[in-house]
Write a protein that holds these residues in place. Structure first.
Motif, PDB file in Angstrom:
ATOM      1  N   THR A 136       0.852  -1.183   0.000  1.00 32.90           N
ATOM      2  CA  THR A 136       0.000   0.000   0.000  1.00 32.90           C
ATOM      3  C   THR A 136       0.886   1.230   0.000  1.00 32.90           C
ATOM      4  O   THR A 136       1.805   1.341   0.811  1.00 32.90           O
TER       5      THR A 136
ATOM      6  N   ASN B   9       4.768   6.899  -7.033  1.00 35.56           N
ATOM      7  CA  ASN B   9       4.426   5.503  -7.239  1.00 35.56           C
ATOM      8  C   ASN B   9       5.518   4.667  -6.607  1.00 35.56           C
ATOM      9  O   ASN B   9       6.495   5.207  -6.085  1.00 35.56           O
TER      10      ASN B   9
ATOM     11  N   THR C  94       2.943   0.268  -8.584  1.00 35.74           N
ATOM     12  CA  THR C  94       1.645   0.853  -8.249  1.00 35.74           C
ATOM     13  C   THR C  94       1.330   1.938  -9.263  1.00 35.74           C
ATOM     14  O   THR C  94       2.223   2.406  -9.972  1.00 35.74           O
ATOM     15  N   LYS C  95       0.087   2.380  -9.261  1.00 40.18           N
ATOM     16  CA  LYS C  95      -0.240   3.531 -10.089  1.00 40.18           C
ATOM     17  C   LYS C  95       0.339   4.774  -9.413  1.00 40.18           C
ATOM     18  O   LYS C  95       0.714   4.750  -8.234  1.00 40.18           O
TER      19      LYS C  95
ATOM     20  N   ILE D 156       0.047   8.362  -7.724  1.00 38.83           N
ATOM     21  CA  ILE D 156      -0.984   9.065  -6.959  1.00 38.83           C
ATOM     22  C   ILE D 156      -0.491  10.433  -6.518  1.00 38.83           C
ATOM     23  O   ILE D 156       0.706  10.684  -6.454  1.00 38.83           O
TER      24      ILE D 156
ATOM     25  N   GLN E  97      -3.899  10.748  -1.518  1.00 42.60           N
ATOM     26  CA  GLN E  97      -4.405   9.529  -2.142  1.00 42.60           C
ATOM     27  C   GLN E  97      -3.669   8.282  -1.643  1.00 42.60           C
ATOM     28  O   GLN E  97      -2.559   8.373  -1.116  1.00 42.60           O
TER      29      GLN E  97
ATOM     30  N   THR F 169      -3.065   3.936  -2.808  1.00 47.45           N
ATOM     31  CA  THR F 169      -3.244   2.862  -3.779  1.00 47.45           C
ATOM     32  C   THR F 169      -2.587   1.603  -3.242  1.00 47.45           C
ATOM     33  O   THR F 169      -1.655   1.682  -2.440  1.00 47.45           O
TER      34      THR F 169
END
Length: 171
Positions: free
Chosen positions: A78, A93, A130-131, A133, A137, A139
């Motif tokens: 996370t 990311n 990860t994307k 952010i 935020q 992710t």
């Protein structure tokens, strides 16, 4: 008049000092109360799953430079961006690179891949990512930890890799 002010001041100070006394425990016979609040960061440990939380900020730093898992273990990674800046200004990311990948070379390719979350298209250098952010935020991704070894992780947003990096140690 001056005497009344002095007396009132002394009374106020005495009341203040008495009210700021030591911490009292609320106890009943056979019962005591202890506040055990938990935070979002606390997660029950599952030996079959590694829950890893990385936090990035507006100062281009991750809160950890080392993360660990066991080979073959399910990993939930996370990423939280605790900053306030927008994704286009201070996006973050996490990219876990295969062993032997040159970070600077990879980051150069990633910097021009804006339309693909700063991940070079068809790259063979990545285990997982990860994307990207922005501030506020979060992710998450889930994957299986690779073979034992040490792997680099970075933020591939342009210029961030120099400060936002660490080691993913698989035991």
């Amino acid at each position: 008049m001056k005497t009344i002010k002095n007396v009132l001041t002394m009374v106020f100070v005495a009341v203040f000092l008495l009210s700021c006394g030591g911490e009292k425990k609320k106890e009943k016979e056979g019962f005591s109360y202890e506040n055990k609040s938990t935070t979002k960061e606390e997660v029950k440990e599952d030996p079959n799953e590694a829950n890893i939380v990385l936090v990035g900020d507006d100062l281009m730093k991750f809160d950890k430079t080392e993360i660990k898992a066991k080979a073959g273990q399910k990993v939930k990674l996370t990423l939280r961006h605790k900053g306030k800046m927008d994704l286009n200004v201070m996006g973050h990311n996490v990219v876990i690179l295969k062993q032997g990948v040159d970070i600077a070379t990879f980051a150069g390719k990633a910097a021009i891949a804006r339309n693909n979350d700063y991940i070079p298209v068809d790259s063979q250098d990545i285990i997982v990512f990860t994307k990207t952010i922005g501030g506020g935020q979060t992710t998450s991704i889930e994957f299986e930890a690779p073979a034992e070894g040490t792997y680099d992780f970075i933020c591939s947003f342009p210029g961030h890799y120099a400060m936002m990096k660490g080691k993913f140690i698989v035991e």
